[in-house]
Motif scaffolding. Structure first.
Motif, PDB file in Angstrom:
ATOM      1  N   VAL A   1      23.389 -11.358   2.876  1.00 62.51           N
ATOM      2  CA  VAL A   1      23.463 -10.449   1.844  1.00 62.51           C
ATOM      3  C   VAL A   1      22.740 -11.277   0.686  1.00 62.51           C
ATOM      4  O   VAL A   1      23.024 -12.500   0.540  1.00 62.51           O
ATOM      5  N   THR A   2      22.005 -10.523  -0.149  1.00 57.56           N
ATOM      6  CA  THR A   2      21.438 -11.062  -1.305  1.00 57.56           C
ATOM      7  C   THR A   2      22.421 -11.595  -2.317  1.00 57.56           C
ATOM      8  O   THR A   2      22.461 -12.665  -2.884  1.00 57.56           O
ATOM      9  N   GLU A   3      23.144 -10.698  -2.484  1.00 59.16           N
ATOM     10  CA  GLU A   3      24.253 -11.116  -3.472  1.00 59.16           C
ATOM     11  C   GLU A   3      25.810 -10.304  -3.393  1.00 59.16           C
ATOM     12  O   GLU A   3      25.692  -9.137  -2.966  1.00 59.16           O
ATOM     13  N   THR A   4      26.687 -11.070  -3.622  1.00 60.60           N
ATOM     14  CA  THR A   4      28.070 -10.318  -3.382  1.00 60.60           C
ATOM     15  C   THR A   4      28.914 -10.954  -4.387  1.00 60.60           C
ATOM     16  O   THR A   4      28.636 -12.300  -5.019  1.00 60.60           O
ATOM     17  N   GLY A   5      30.290 -10.562  -4.694  1.00 64.85           N
ATOM     18  CA  GLY A   5      31.192 -11.323  -5.474  1.00 64.85           C
ATOM     19  C   GLY A   5      31.686 -12.748  -4.748  1.00 64.85           C
ATOM     20  O   GLY A   5      31.337 -13.933  -5.047  1.00 64.85           O
TER      21      GLY A   5
ATOM     22  N   LEU B   1      38.024  -6.239  12.356  1.00 64.04           N
ATOM     23  CA  LEU B   1      37.091  -6.940  12.969  1.00 64.04           C
ATOM     24  C   LEU B   1      37.255  -7.109  14.545  1.00 64.04           C
ATOM     25  O   LEU B   1      38.519  -7.107  14.982  1.00 64.04           O
ATOM     26  N   ARG B   2      36.276  -7.208  15.311  1.00 62.36           N
ATOM     27  CA  ARG B   2      36.362  -7.271  16.840  1.00 62.36           C
ATOM     28  C   ARG B   2      35.842  -8.791  17.188  1.00 62.36           C
ATOM     29  O   ARG B   2      36.347  -9.265  18.344  1.00 62.36           O
ATOM     30  N   ARG B   3      34.984  -9.395  16.465  1.00 60.13           N
ATOM     31  CA  ARG B   3      34.515 -10.710  16.806  1.00 60.13           C
ATOM     32  C   ARG B   3      34.102 -11.442  15.679  1.00 60.13           C
ATOM     33  O   ARG B   3      34.521 -10.955  14.837  1.00 60.13           O
ATOM     34  N   PRO B   4      34.125 -12.842  15.600  1.00 61.23           N
ATOM     35  CA  PRO B   4      33.825 -13.701  14.701  1.00 61.23           C
ATOM     36  C   PRO B   4      32.572 -12.966  13.769  1.00 61.23           C
ATOM     37  O   PRO B   4      31.705 -12.551  14.474  1.00 61.23           O
ATOM     38  N   VAL B   5      32.765 -13.178  12.555  1.00 66.70           N
ATOM     39  CA  VAL B   5      31.633 -12.750  11.684  1.00 66.70           C
ATOM     40  C   VAL B   5      31.107 -13.905  10.549  1.00 66.70           C
ATOM     41  O   VAL B   5      32.101 -14.569  10.147  1.00 66.70           O
ATOM     42  N   LEU B   6      29.818 -14.243  10.665  1.00 66.81           N
ATOM     43  CA  LEU B   6      29.168 -15.382   9.706  1.00 66.81           C
ATOM     44  C   LEU B   6      28.792 -14.402   8.534  1.00 66.81           C
ATOM     45  O   LEU B   6      27.819 -13.584   8.786  1.00 66.81           O
ATOM     46  N   ARG B   7      29.193 -14.357   7.445  1.00 68.10           N
ATOM     47  CA  ARG B   7      28.683 -13.722   6.158  1.00 68.10           C
ATOM     48  C   ARG B   7      28.289 -14.630   5.287  1.00 68.10           C
ATOM     49  O   ARG B   7      28.793 -15.413   4.737  1.00 68.10           O
ATOM     50  N   VAL B   8      26.812 -14.542   4.952  1.00 71.29           N
ATOM     51  CA  VAL B   8      26.062 -15.535   4.017  1.00 71.29           C
ATOM     52  C   VAL B   8      25.751 -14.944   2.673  1.00 71.29           C
ATOM     53  O   VAL B   8      25.215 -13.907   3.064  1.00 71.29           O
ATOM     54  N   ALA B   9      25.833 -15.315   1.738  1.00 70.46           N
ATOM     55  CA  ALA B   9      25.492 -14.639   0.481  1.00 70.46           C
ATOM     56  C   ALA B   9      24.308 -15.730   0.023  1.00 70.46           C
ATOM     57  O   ALA B   9      24.655 -16.888  -0.129  1.00 70.46           O
ATOM     58  N   LEU B  10      23.243 -15.039  -0.602  1.00 71.58           N
ATOM     59  CA  LEU B  10      22.264 -16.131  -1.185  1.00 71.58           C
ATOM     60  C   LEU B  10      22.635 -16.379  -2.644  1.00 71.58           C
ATOM     61  O   LEU B  10      22.531 -17.472  -3.119  1.00 71.58           O
ATOM     62  N   HIS B  11      23.666 -15.505  -3.142  1.00 70.92           N
ATOM     63  CA  HIS B  11      24.069 -15.673  -4.330  1.00 70.92           C
ATOM     64  C   HIS B  11      25.742 -15.027  -4.504  1.00 70.92           C
ATOM     65  O   HIS B  11      25.773 -13.843  -3.983  1.00 70.92           O
ATOM     66  N   GLN B  12      26.701 -16.041  -4.800  1.00 70.29           N
ATOM     67  CA  GLN B  12      27.926 -15.334  -5.099  1.00 70.29           C
ATOM     68  C   GLN B  12      28.140 -15.225  -6.563  1.00 70.29           C
ATOM     69  O   GLN B  12      28.154 -16.505  -7.400  1.00 70.29           O
ATOM     70  N   THR B  13      28.776 -14.214  -7.012  1.00 72.06           N
ATOM     71  CA  THR B  13      28.864 -13.992  -8.530  1.00 72.06           C
ATOM     72  C   THR B  13      30.301 -14.300  -8.773  1.00 72.06           C
ATOM     73  O   THR B  13      30.602 -14.399 -10.015  1.00 72.06           O
ATOM     74  N   ALA B  14      31.283 -14.333  -7.912  1.00 75.50           N
ATOM     75  CA  ALA B  14      32.615 -14.470  -8.212  1.00 75.50           C
ATOM     76  C   ALA B  14      33.399 -15.428  -7.109  1.00 75.50           C
ATOM     77  O   ALA B  14      34.143 -15.173  -6.492  1.00 75.50           O
TER      78      ALA B  14
ATOM     79  N   ALA C   1      44.037 -21.334  -5.464  1.00 78.91           N
ATOM     80  CA  ALA C   1      44.780 -21.030  -6.616  1.00 78.91           C
ATOM     81  C   ALA C   1      44.225 -20.434  -7.621  1.00 78.91           C
ATOM     82  O   ALA C   1      44.351 -20.652  -8.970  1.00 78.91           O
ATOM     83  N   GLY C   2      43.272 -19.167  -7.454  1.00 81.50           N
ATOM     84  CA  GLY C   2      42.694 -18.640  -8.204  1.00 81.50           C
ATOM     85  C   GLY C   2      41.387 -19.294  -9.124  1.00 81.50           C
ATOM     86  O   GLY C   2      40.936 -18.868 -10.150  1.00 81.50           O
TER      87      GLY C   2
ATOM     88  N   LEU D   1      31.466 -22.071  -8.475  1.00 80.85           N
ATOM     89  CA  LEU D   1      30.304 -21.613  -9.225  1.00 80.85           C
ATOM     90  C   LEU D   1      28.935 -22.197  -8.449  1.00 80.85           C
ATOM     91  O   LEU D   1      29.168 -23.137  -8.014  1.00 80.85           O
ATOM     92  N   SER D   2      28.122 -21.462  -8.712  1.00 79.28           N
ATOM     93  CA  SER D   2      26.764 -21.637  -7.966  1.00 79.28           C
ATOM     94  C   SER D   2      25.733 -20.884  -8.694  1.00 79.28           C
ATOM     95  O   SER D   2      25.951 -19.634  -9.192  1.00 79.28           O
ATOM     96  N   ALA D   3      24.527 -21.382  -8.590  1.00 76.07           N
ATOM     97  CA  ALA D   3      23.222 -20.632  -9.091  1.00 76.07           C
ATOM     98  C   ALA D   3      22.321 -20.000  -7.665  1.00 76.07           C
ATOM     99  O   ALA D   3      22.389 -20.814  -6.690  1.00 76.07           O
TER     100      ALA D   3
END
Ligand code: ATP
Length: 262
Positions: A28-32, A45-58, A63-64, A68-70
């Motif tokens: 995905v381009t962007e997600t929290g 879920l039925r199978r393993p999933v790899l989810r890649v984000a080009l950018h993570q906003t959160a 421990a909360g 951070l990344s750009a």
């Protein structure tokens, strides 16, 4: 966006060479937070999933805390993996993941070391973080969502916001990102398979060889309160940190405690 930074699920799958359907790969381009996304779906879920984000906003740490990344300067992804055993058998999982990442990075000419329980260091500074969150699977066992944030480049403003010196891997930033993710996925999948079968014990000696703080005086703190102090003496077969204290050797379970130099 520069072509090198472009990532897509089909290209990752081709580099990974997975048998069709073994692991679902999504970009995905962007997600929290990719961890939050997969945790929310874990029950279905039925199978393993790899989810890649080009950018993570959160992006999340333990421990909360925040990760951070750009855009374009980091790899941020999560892998949802099912384990048949009970949750207590996963205590050493963050460390086994560290070993898997260290193997993959070492093979790419980026030698790293590990800091207990969940950090990957380069020249003493944090290059990557691992956050594992779990959810009971409806059909038994546990879904572990293994989140990884890996710095490729470190923009000054992000480092300033983090508030300490951190590491990056410009060498890897030049690589085709699909190939890079596929290589990390391959190392993770192989090592998670072994962990599911044999637990942390086969990883113990490997982890200790990569231990950044062996013989270093340290303190264990929990929300600012010092719980223990001693000399770090590696980990045991369950991934507990061995600490040589004035009262003898003790073993610390990861939980949410943090390790600092004394
Ligand atoms: P610590 O590193 O303080 O011992 P931790 O290992 O539990 O704690 P995590 O919760 O895994 O840390 O990661 C969150 C912490 O990592 C943040 O509090 C921040 O200090 C640091 N951090 C956040 N973003 C980055 C990044 N891109 N690179 C390196 N470190 C980061």
């Amino acid at each position: 966006m520069n072509e090198t930074f472009a990532m897509d699920a089909g290209a990752i799958a081709r580099h990974y060479g997975t048998p069709a359907g073994a692991i679902d790969i999504e970009v995905v381009t962007e997600t929290g937070s990719t961890n939050a996304d997969l945790l929310a779906r874990a029950a279905g879920l039925r199978r393993p999933v790899l989810r890649v984000a080009l950018h993570q906003t959160a992006g999340r740490g333990r421990a909360g805390r925040s990760w951070l990344s750009a855009p374009g300067t980091a790899l941020t992804f999560s892998l949802a993996w099912h384990f048949a055993g009970p949750l207590r058998e996963l205590a050493g999982l963050p460390l086994a993941v560290g070993v898997a990442l260290a193997d993959a990075l070492g093979a790419l000419d980026v030698p790293v070391q590990l800091k207990w329980p969940n950090d990957v260091l380069r020249d003493g500074a944090k290059l990557a973080g691992v956050l594992i969150e779990t959810q009971a699977a409806p059909s038994g066992g546990v879904w572990a969502v293994i989140g990884v944030g890996l710095n490729l480049l470190m923009p000054d403003d992000i480092e300033q916001r983090i508030g300490r010196s951190v590491a990056a891997a410009p060498w890897l930033a030049q690589m085709d990102r699909n190939a890079l993710i596929a290589q990390l996925l391959g190392a993770l999948a192989a090592n998670l398979g072994q962990f599911a079968q044999d637990g942390f014990a086969p990883f113990c000696a490997r982890w200790n060889r990569l231990h950044a703080w062996q013989g270093v005086p340290v303190v264990i703190i929990d929300r600012g309160v010092t719980l223990h102090e001693g000399v770090a003496a590696g980990v045991d077969d369950w991934g507990r940190l061995l600490l040589d204290t004035a009262a003898g050797r003790i073993a610390i379970v990861a939980g949410d405690v943090s390790l600092r130099e004394a």
